[in-house]
Design a protein around this motif. Structure first.
Motif, mmCIF file in Angstrom:
data_model
loop_
_atom_site.group_PDB
_atom_site.id
_atom_site.type_symbol
_atom_site.label_atom_id
_atom_site.label_comp_id
_atom_site.label_asym_id
_atom_site.label_seq_id
_atom_site.Cartn_x
_atom_site.Cartn_y
_atom_site.Cartn_z
ATOM 1 N N GLY A 30 0.787 -1.214 -0.021
ATOM 2 C CA GLY A 30 -0.123 0.088 -0.177
ATOM 3 C C GLY A 30 0.995 1.229 0.010
ATOM 4 N N MET A 31 2.001 1.176 -0.019
ATOM 5 C CA MET A 31 3.080 2.315 0.004
ATOM 6 C C MET A 31 3.081 2.836 -1.498
ATOM 7 S SD MET A 31 3.771 2.626 3.196
ATOM 8 C CE MET A 31 4.997 3.731 3.157
ATOM 9 N N VAL A 32 3.778 4.116 -1.652
ATOM 10 C CA VAL A 32 3.846 4.679 -2.894
ATOM 11 C C VAL A 32 5.431 4.708 -2.917
ATOM 12 C CG1 VAL A 32 3.486 6.715 -4.411
ATOM 13 C CG2 VAL A 32 1.800 5.985 -2.760
ATOM 14 N N PRO A 33 6.071 3.754 -3.797
ATOM 15 C CA PRO A 33 7.594 3.908 -3.925
ATOM 16 C C PRO A 33 7.937 5.233 -4.981
ATOM 17 C CG PRO A 33 6.746 1.797 -4.489
ATOM 18 C CD PRO A 33 5.445 2.701 -4.211
ATOM 19 N N HIS A 34 8.977 5.576 -4.495
ATOM 20 C CA HIS A 34 9.471 6.604 -5.414
ATOM 21 C C HIS A 34 9.517 6.687 -6.808
ATOM 22 C CE1 HIS A 34 13.818 5.531 -6.005
ATOM 23 N NE2 HIS A 34 13.805 5.144 -4.943
ATOM 24 N N SER A 35 9.963 5.350 -7.117
ATOM 25 C CA SER A 35 10.230 4.878 -8.456
ATOM 26 C C SER A 35 9.023 5.052 -9.171
ATOM 27 C CB SER A 35 10.916 3.562 -8.510
ATOM 28 O OG SER A 35 10.317 2.493 -8.091
ATOM 29 N N TYR A 36 7.691 4.656 -8.449
ATOM 30 C CA TYR A 36 6.408 4.502 -8.991
ATOM 31 C C TYR A 36 5.956 6.069 -9.240
ATOM 32 C CZ TYR A 36 5.689 -0.383 -8.033
ATOM 33 O OH TYR A 36 6.159 -1.729 -8.091
#
Length: 334
Positions: A30-36
């Motif tokens: 559920g996290m938002v990775p920086h690469s996304y």
């Protein structure tokens, strides 16, 4: 124009076939990775380098700004339950001769940013999807791609020249590489000119370490280098200091740093008996601005060789000191 590096792996063939880049908005947790999230930064006309299993295999141009779009049915994302994600339509230009990152890593390593580098210290790719690619890194990779994919005939091979012209004339990769290099160099040149124009008056048009005020030998020295800075930081006049050529070299290589309170700190690799020769003083404190603080702290942590985690050997620094010594000797003779 901005550049990016996309780490595609097994999704490359599917995404190339559909002419797109796509990633979920969130990962499994559920996290938002920086690469996304970085997908949102892609704008129409931006350039993307495609990395697959150790090689840059293609160069593409964004045909639109990033937008939210449903997951294409053919894209097999490992965490692919989410249907909505970041979507960019791109025009792929596959390379006949891919660029090996491992083989060129010695040339590329110094151009990687401290944070969010696409490649690890051994030259392998980092996990994730989309990484930033600064202009210096983009130019160096494009030069390598050109050497592998753009054939330039030698004078003694004139009989092949007509065929070469025909081949390159219809190869869209040739003008794309030339245009990208030109745009990247122009962006850097204009940005650095603006930075110098804004920074120079803050330091009374002279080097605060030695008083040098001859404009041709003064350098607008970045505390947080171009490769590590965002576009606004690259133009921020508080992201650096005006230095003479010698002190600029020392500052860039991390042989000296300036604390947030203005105190000069000198690397232990410079013998104290040489301080006066190099125009240095351990007691020097220069007037600084509050806005310099964050940048100067960044320089001390990441560039200053006595503090950064990467160990710089005396052997690596010897050529820098020799260059500084030779410049000083030449100045004395003149």
């Amino acid at each position: 124009m901005n550049c990016f590096i996309v780490m595609q792996g097994e999704t490359y063939q599917e995404e190339k076939k559909m002419g797109l880049l796509w990633t979920p908005q969130r990962d499994k947790s559920g996290m938002v990775p920086h690469s996304y999230k970085r997908m949102r930064d892609i704008k129409k006309g931006d350039r993307i380098f495609h990395y697959v299993k150790g090689y840059i295999v293609a160069l593409s141009v964004a045909k639109e700004n990033c937008r939210l779009g449903n997951k294409p049915i053919a894209v097999n994302m490992a965490n692919g339950k989410e249907e909505k994600g970041y979507y960019v339509s791109v025009e792929y230009h596959e390379l006949e001769q891919p660029l090996s990152i491992h083989e060129h890593f010695d040339e590329l390593a110094s151009l990687l940013p401290v944070k969010y580098a696409a490649f690890q210290e051994d030259g392998s790719g980092n996990p994730g999807y989309l990484y930033p690619c600064n202009e210096e890194l983009a130019i160096k990779m494009l030069e390598g791609i050109s050497m592998l994919n753009v054939y330039v005939p030698e004078e003694e091979q004139l009989e092949l020249a007509i065929e070469v012209i025909r081949t390159t004339e219809h190869n869209p990769l040739v003008p794309l590489i030339a245009e990208t290099i030109l745009e990247a160099k122009t962006k850097m040149q204009r940005g650095e000119q603006q930075f110098r124009k804004r920074l120079t008056p803050l330091w009374n048009k002279s080097c605060p370490l030695c008083g040098m005020d001859l404009e041709p030998v003064l350098k607008a020295s970045y505390a947080k280098p171009w490769k590590d800075s965002s576009d606004p930081e690259r133009l921020d006049p508080y992201n650096g200091v005006l230095l003479c050529s010698n002190h600029d070299s020392m500052y860039s290589y991390g042989l000296i740093t300036i604390n947030a309170n203005g105190k000069l700190q000198i690397s232990a690799t410079i013998p104290e008996e040489k301080y006066s020769d190099y125009g240095l003083s351990a007691r020097l404190r220069i007037p600084v601005y509050p806005e310099n603080s964050g940048y100067f702290k960044w320089h001390k942590k990441n560039i200053f060789i006595d503090k950064r985690s990467r160990i710089a050997t005396l052997h690596e620094e010897k050529p820098v000191m020799e260059e500084i010594n030779s410049e000083q000797e030449a100045a004395k003779k003149n």
